[in-house]
Design an enzyme around this catalytic site. Structure first.
Site, PDB file in Angstrom:
ATOM      1  N   GLU A 201       0.895  -1.178   0.000  1.00 44.85           N
ATOM      2  CA  GLU A 201       0.000   0.000   0.000  1.00 44.85           C
ATOM      3  C   GLU A 201       0.922   1.214   0.000  1.00 44.85           C
ATOM      4  O   GLU A 201       1.062   1.901  -0.990  1.00 44.85           O
ATOM      5  CB  GLU A 201      -0.914  -0.040   1.245  1.00 44.85           C
ATOM      6  CG  GLU A 201      -1.811   1.190   1.397  1.00 44.85           C
ATOM      7  CD  GLU A 201      -2.599   1.200   2.723  1.00 44.85           C
ATOM      8  OE1 GLU A 201      -2.235   0.463   3.656  1.00 44.85           O
ATOM      9  OE2 GLU A 201      -3.577   1.976   2.814  1.00 44.85           O
ATOM     10  N   ASP A 280     -11.990   1.986   4.332  1.00 44.75           N
ATOM     11  CA  ASP A 280     -12.536   2.691   5.501  1.00 44.75           C
ATOM     12  C   ASP A 280     -13.515   3.740   4.984  1.00 44.75           C
ATOM     13  O   ASP A 280     -13.207   4.943   4.955  1.00 44.75           O
ATOM     14  CB  ASP A 280     -11.393   3.356   6.284  1.00 44.75           C
ATOM     15  CG  ASP A 280     -10.380   2.341   6.781  1.00 44.75           C
ATOM     16  OD1 ASP A 280     -10.669   1.646   7.763  1.00 44.75           O
ATOM     17  OD2 ASP A 280      -9.317   2.213   6.126  1.00 44.75           O
TER      18      ASP A 280
HETATM   19  N1  ADE Z   1      -6.388   0.032   9.077  1.00 42.52           N
HETATM   20  C1  ADE Z   1      -7.510   0.569   8.595  1.00 42.52           C
HETATM   21  N2  ADE Z   1      -7.334   0.956   7.336  1.00 42.52           N
HETATM   22  C2  ADE Z   1      -6.060   0.643   6.997  1.00 42.52           C
HETATM   23  C3  ADE Z   1      -5.280   0.781   5.823  1.00 42.52           C
HETATM   24  N3  ADE Z   1      -5.756   1.339   4.710  1.00 42.52           N
HETATM   25  N4  ADE Z   1      -4.002   0.367   5.864  1.00 42.52           N
HETATM   26  C4  ADE Z   1      -3.501  -0.169   6.960  1.00 42.52           C
HETATM   27  N5  ADE Z   1      -4.185  -0.315   8.085  1.00 42.52           N
HETATM   28  C5  ADE Z   1      -5.462   0.077   8.102  1.00 42.52           C
HETATM   29 ZN    ZN Z   2      -7.215  -1.802   4.690  1.00 42.37          ZN
END
Ligand code: ADE
Ligand code: ZN
Length: 337
Positions: A201, A280
């Site tokens: 990510e 999220d």
């Molecule tokens: N916890 C909640 N969203 C997250 C994300 N995008 N990356 C890592 N941890 C998370």
């Molecule tokens: Zn996530």
């Protein structure tokens, strides 16, 4: 976008495989729960809280996300949060959802593991009864905490083993490589749990490789940085390792500057098993259908891509073969195939 494609995206049956239930807490619900539980917030109003949702990176988001989760205390709170998400998912024609939850965020505040899991699970059962919406839980370990704390959490979880299908790894990625949790994941594998991890990510492509090699994960959450490594990309495509991609999250957390810069189409063109998810949604400006709409608006994606990603969402799920087939048949029928 043409109206027919828009309708297709909204109406098509889909699964969501990357959604942190604590990340579905809308500011209004945060304030309602804070009041109900007499928890003091650092923000004076819903508007002030929403204004704080301008993130510069993953960590700046996580700081606010953990503060938001501090209002959750009782089983009913976890039920209400999950219920609200499931209602939204149902409206988006989500047929199946695999939810992450972060027990350590709650147990370190003195909330019992059972309170968390029972509240979420009861909402999942109600959604199944009322809407035929199936759900499963994936317990995440917070990677900024220690291996020892992860093992302690796994111990606490064992009495509730029937309530979750797998484990994942989330929170601050940089500086917390997958190998930190190799022994925890090995134990989880022995227990018959399904394995996933956030990787690539913000962290480098190498974290994707070590998540596969050392944690033995079956899906990569995010994984968008794989394209920086041609050999890794070829391996992910060859082994059909699904990537649970979260486009609006990537924009809000500055992985890409703008929607049109997102590499979703490049991932598809590389032959990867891509799914679209909301991560999220309360923090990133949209639920799963908003993610589809904004991507299809900004990139040259069409009906065939929608069909492919709807199919991928079920084939990459942890449903059993018969359930998968039932949903895949529904997708095929929807697309007239
Ligand atoms: N916890 C909640 N969203 C997250 C994300 N995008 N990356 C890592 N941890 C998370
Ligand atoms: Zn996530």
């Amino acid at each position: 976008m043409d109206a027919a494609l828009r309708d297709t995206l909204l109406q098509m049956p889909k699964a969501e495989l990357h959604m942190h239930i604590e990340g579905s807490l809308e500011p209004e619900l945060i304030f309602a729960l804070a009041e109900r539980n007499k928890v003091k917030l650092e923000y004076a109003s819903v508007e002030e809280l929403r204004t704080a949702y301008a993130f510069k990176d993953l960590q700046s988001f996580l700081d606010i996300y953990y503060a938001g989760a501090s209002v959750l205390l009782t089983e009913q709170d976890f039920y209400d949060m999950t219920r609200a998400y499931l209602q939204r998912a149902h409206a988006d024609n989500v047929r199946h959802t695999e939810l992450f939850f972060d027990p350590q965020t709650h147990t370190e505040r003195g909330v019992a593991f059972g309170t968390v899991v029972n509240g979420i699970d009861r909402a999942l059962q109600d959604a199944r009864k009322e809407w035929g919406l199936s759900g499963a839980l994936i317990m995440c370990f917070l990677r900024h905490l220690s291996e020892e704390e992860a093992f302690a959490t796994l111990e606490q979880a064992l009495p509730y083993r029937d309530k979750f299908v797998g484990v994942g790894l989330d929170s601050s990625e940089r500086g917390h490589p997958p190998e930190k949790f190799a022994r925890v994941f090995a134990r989880c594998k022995e227990l018959g749990l399904r394995l996933v991890a956030h990787a690539g990510e913000e962290g480098p492509p190498d974290y994707i490789r070590t998540a596969l090699d050392l944690l033995k994960v079956e899906r990569i959450d995010h994984g968008v940085r794989c394209l920086e490594d041609a050999e890794l990309t070829a391996r992910l495509a060859r082994d059909r390792v699904p990537l649970t991609v979260c486009p609006l999250s990537n924009i809000k957390l500055r992985v890409f500057d703008k929607v049109a810069d997102h590499n979703l189409l490049k991932l598809l063109d590389a032959g990867l098993v891509v799914t679209v998810n909301s991560d999220d949604p309360a923090y990133f400006g949209g639920y799963v259908n908003d993610n589809f709409l904004q991507m299809f608006e900004a990139l040259p994606l069409g009906r065939e891509h929608a069909y492919q990603m709807a199919r991928n969402s079920f084939s990459a799920s942890f449903l059993d073969a018969a359930e998968k087939q039932k949903y895949l048949d529904e997708v095929d029928a929807f697309f007239g195939q």
